[in-house]
Design a protein around this motif. Structure first.
Motif, PDB file in Angstrom:
ATOM      1  N   THR A 184       4.747  -1.278   1.768  1.00  0.00           N
ATOM      2  CA  THR A 184       4.914  -0.083   0.957  1.00  0.00           C
ATOM      3  C   THR A 184       5.913   0.814   1.665  1.00  0.00           C
ATOM      4  N   ARG A 198       7.091  -0.942  -3.454  1.00  0.00           N
ATOM      5  CA  ARG A 198       6.162  -1.869  -2.818  1.00  0.00           C
ATOM      6  C   ARG A 198       6.610  -3.292  -3.049  1.00  0.00           C
ATOM      7  N   MET A 247       1.240  -3.481  15.563  1.00  0.00           N
ATOM      8  CA  MET A 247       0.066  -3.079  16.313  1.00  0.00           C
ATOM      9  C   MET A 247      -0.881  -4.254  16.536  1.00  0.00           C
ATOM     10  N   PHE A 280      -5.915  -9.074  10.363  1.00  0.00           N
ATOM     11  CA  PHE A 280      -4.558  -9.103   9.851  1.00  0.00           C
ATOM     12  C   PHE A 280      -3.650  -8.279  10.772  1.00  0.00           C
ATOM     13  N   ALA A 323      -0.607  -5.559  11.188  1.00  0.00           N
ATOM     14  CA  ALA A 323      -0.013  -4.462  10.426  1.00  0.00           C
ATOM     15  C   ALA A 323       0.968  -3.695  11.288  1.00  0.00           C
ATOM     16  N   VAL A 338       3.993  -0.116  11.171  1.00  0.00           N
ATOM     17  CA  VAL A 338       4.679   0.997  10.512  1.00  0.00           C
ATOM     18  C   VAL A 338       6.063   1.108  11.124  1.00  0.00           C
ATOM     19  N   ILE A 387      10.399   5.287   5.572  1.00  0.00           N
ATOM     20  CA  ILE A 387       9.261   4.857   6.384  1.00  0.00           C
ATOM     21  C   ILE A 387       8.552   3.750   5.618  1.00  0.00           C
ATOM     22  N   SER A 432       4.966   0.957   5.606  1.00  0.00           N
ATOM     23  CA  SER A 432       3.761   0.323   6.151  1.00  0.00           C
ATOM     24  C   SER A 432       3.772  -1.118   5.678  1.00  0.00           C
ATOM     25  N   MET A 433       3.238  -1.974   6.470  1.00  0.00           N
ATOM     26  CA  MET A 433       3.349  -3.397   6.143  1.00  0.00           C
ATOM     27  C   MET A 433       2.165  -4.165   6.701  1.00  0.00           C
ATOM     28  N   VAL A 434       1.849  -5.260   6.055  1.00  0.00           N
ATOM     29  CA  VAL A 434       0.771  -6.111   6.556  1.00  0.00           C
ATOM     30  C   VAL A 434       1.180  -7.565   6.401  1.00  0.00           C
ATOM     31  N   PHE A 472      -8.003  -4.629   5.813  1.00  0.00           N
ATOM     32  CA  PHE A 472      -6.598  -4.272   5.995  1.00  0.00           C
ATOM     33  C   PHE A 472      -6.483  -3.161   7.035  1.00  0.00           C
ATOM     34  N   PRO A 473      -5.722  -3.380   8.088  1.00  0.00           N
ATOM     35  CA  PRO A 473      -5.637  -2.360   9.141  1.00  0.00           C
ATOM     36  C   PRO A 473      -4.850  -1.125   8.699  1.00  0.00           C
ATOM     37  N   VAL A 532      -2.756   1.599  10.430  1.00  0.00           N
ATOM     38  CA  VAL A 532      -2.151   1.762  11.749  1.00  0.00           C
ATOM     39  C   VAL A 532      -1.396   3.079  11.814  1.00  0.00           C
ATOM     40  N   GLY A 557       0.186   4.265   8.123  1.00  0.00           N
ATOM     41  CA  GLY A 557       0.287   3.463   6.922  1.00  0.00           C
ATOM     42  C   GLY A 557      -0.796   2.414   6.851  1.00  0.00           C
ATOM     43  N   MET A 558      -1.114   2.034   5.618  1.00  0.00           N
ATOM     44  CA  MET A 558      -2.046   0.934   5.381  1.00  0.00           C
ATOM     45  C   MET A 558      -1.620   0.237   4.106  1.00  0.00           C
ATOM     46  N   ASP A 559      -0.948  -0.869   4.242  1.00  0.00           N
ATOM     47  CA  ASP A 559      -0.588  -1.636   3.062  1.00  0.00           C
ATOM     48  C   ASP A 559      -1.725  -2.605   2.746  1.00  0.00           C
ATOM     49  N   LYS A 560      -2.054  -2.720   1.460  1.00  0.00           N
ATOM     50  CA  LYS A 560      -3.164  -3.573   1.047  1.00  0.00           C
ATOM     51  C   LYS A 560      -2.725  -4.606   0.024  1.00  0.00           C
ATOM     52  N   GLY A 593      -1.165   1.022  -1.597  1.00  0.00           N
ATOM     53  CA  GLY A 593      -0.761   0.832  -0.222  1.00  0.00           C
ATOM     54  C   GLY A 593      -0.008   2.098   0.085  1.00  0.00           C
ATOM     55  N   GLU A 594      -0.132   2.600   1.243  1.00  0.00           N
ATOM     56  CA  GLU A 594       0.372   3.938   1.486  1.00  0.00           C
ATOM     57  C   GLU A 594       1.090   4.028   2.814  1.00  0.00           C
ATOM     58  N   VAL A 595       2.015   4.952   2.857  1.00  0.00           N
ATOM     59  CA  VAL A 595       2.683   5.259   4.117  1.00  0.00           C
ATOM     60  C   VAL A 595       2.904   6.762   4.161  1.00  0.00           C
TER      61      VAL A 595
END
Lengths: 173, 189
Positions: free
Chosen positions: A67, A80, A110, A118, A120, A122, A134, A136-138, B114-115, B117, B139-142, B148-150
């Motif tokens: 995202t 996304r 991290m 999982f 993840a 940033v 910016i 966030s990713m998984v 889902f982490p 971080v 952020g935590m993408d799901k 999913g957010e940042v």
């Protein structure tokens, strides 16, 4: 207190034919990884899939999602990606950007070596040519991360000479 | 096409030469905890950084919050820049709050797999003449589920006291197993 934030490896692109930069054999002895990239590509105009970050060489299983939030100077937005095989996206300056401008991207991965959750991360990035963002990713895998690859989106797009990549390890006490 | 390869461990040494130190780390075990608190933080550094991987304990939700020096008064203000995959938002609560915020607006810490971080910087934390400013990238993408957010958060603790204790917690549930927060000290030469 134990000192940390240790350089693991770095690479600077020379010439005009590099499509992939890979950090392999990453030791599992740190807690987090920080990948600092300064990059630009030869693509004619920037698009949203110019550079892809892939973990452990995995490009099957639709395990990546992200995202992002961006601002261009005149607009902002959020987007996304889900269930992708191509890793996370970066948007570096392309050939139509002012000469000499590179994107700076700092990616924090991290707890990368654990084998129970999982993975993840940033990141934040920016360049004067197009946008700041910016993310966030998984990566939906419990496997420890031992390699990180940054590749251009096609075999006819290259990293511009001088693009550089540095990988650091941070170890919690 | 040529591929540029790098073998890790080809470089050794410390980037900051003893200026980025690990101070303390907490990892949550089975059952979860209500908060993670770093106390007796030495005042010998210039800045602090907290790096975290966070899990919830249930499907409940709640924003991620912090308090300094056990201060539960209305002495915190927070602003965010956030994205949820379709909307970009800037927001600041017009009123002071009893804790600082560093994650949550559209959705919150709401799952166990889902982490979430974050990297939190606490600047000039031991200075006795300034309010304390906190900046957090979180952020935590799901994978498209339940957002999913940042976020890029800025907040302030309106106190000139040196920070010696930091409490981190979720406003709506406990911190789950595998949550790990690590505190680092950054010293300017």
């Amino acid at each position: 207190m134990p000192s940390t934030y240790t350089p693991i490896a770095s690479s600077t692109v020379s010439g005009s034919s590099t499509t992939t930069v890979t950090f392999s054999g990453i030791p599992s002895t740190y807690t987090d990884l920080v990948l600092v990239s300064r990059l630009r590509v030869t693509k004619t105009a920037v698009s949203n899939d110019d550079v892809l970050v892939t973990l452990n060489g995995v490009n099957t299983g639709n395990l990546y999602s992200a995202t992002f939030l961006y601002g261009t100077g005149s607009a902002n937005g959020s987007g996304r990606t889900t269930n992708t095989n191509t890793g996370f996206w970066l948007f570096p300056p392309a050939a139509n950007a002012t000469a000499g401008i590179f994107e700076i991207n700092i990616l924090n991965l991290m707890n990368y070596a654990n084998t129970t959750t999982f993975k993840a991360g940033v990141s934040n990035s920016g360049s004067m040519s197009d946008s700041t963002a910016i993310r966030s990713m998984v990566y939906r895998s419990n496997a420890a991360i031992s390699s990180i690859a940054l590749g251009t989106s096609s075999g006819t797009v290259y990293f511009v000479e001088g693009s550089s990549f540095s990988l650091y390890g941070i170890k919690a006490a | 096409m040529p591929i540029l390869g790098v073998i890790a461990s080809s470089i050794s040494g410390n980037l900051y030469s003893a200026s980025y130190d690990s101070i303390a780390t907490t990892t949550v075990g089975a059952g979860g905890v209500s908060n993670i608190t770093f106390s007796s933080i030495p005042s010998t550094y210039t800045h602090l950084q907290i790096r975290g991987t966070t899990f919830g304990t249930a499907a409940a939700s709640g924003s991620m919050l912090y308090q300094m020096n056990n201060d539960t008064g209305s002495n915190y203000r927070s602003h965010l820049l956030g994205g949820n995959g379709s909307v970009a938002t800037g927001y600041g609560n017009p009123s002071a709050e009893t804790s600082g915020r560093f994650y949550g607006y559209y959705d919150n810490l709401s799952n166990t797999s889902f982490p979430l971080v974050f990297v939190m910087d606490i600047l000039d934390y031991s200075n006795a003449n300034k309010y304390k400013t906190v900046r957090t990238l979180s952020g935590m993408d799901k994978n498209g589920a339940n957002y999913g957010e940042v976020f890029l958060y800025s907040s302030v603790w309106m106190s000139t006291s040196a920070v010696s204790t930091i409490k981190l917690f979720c406003g709506g549930q406990n911190l789950g197993q595998y949550t790990q927060f690590a505190l680092y000290g950054i010293k300017v030469a």
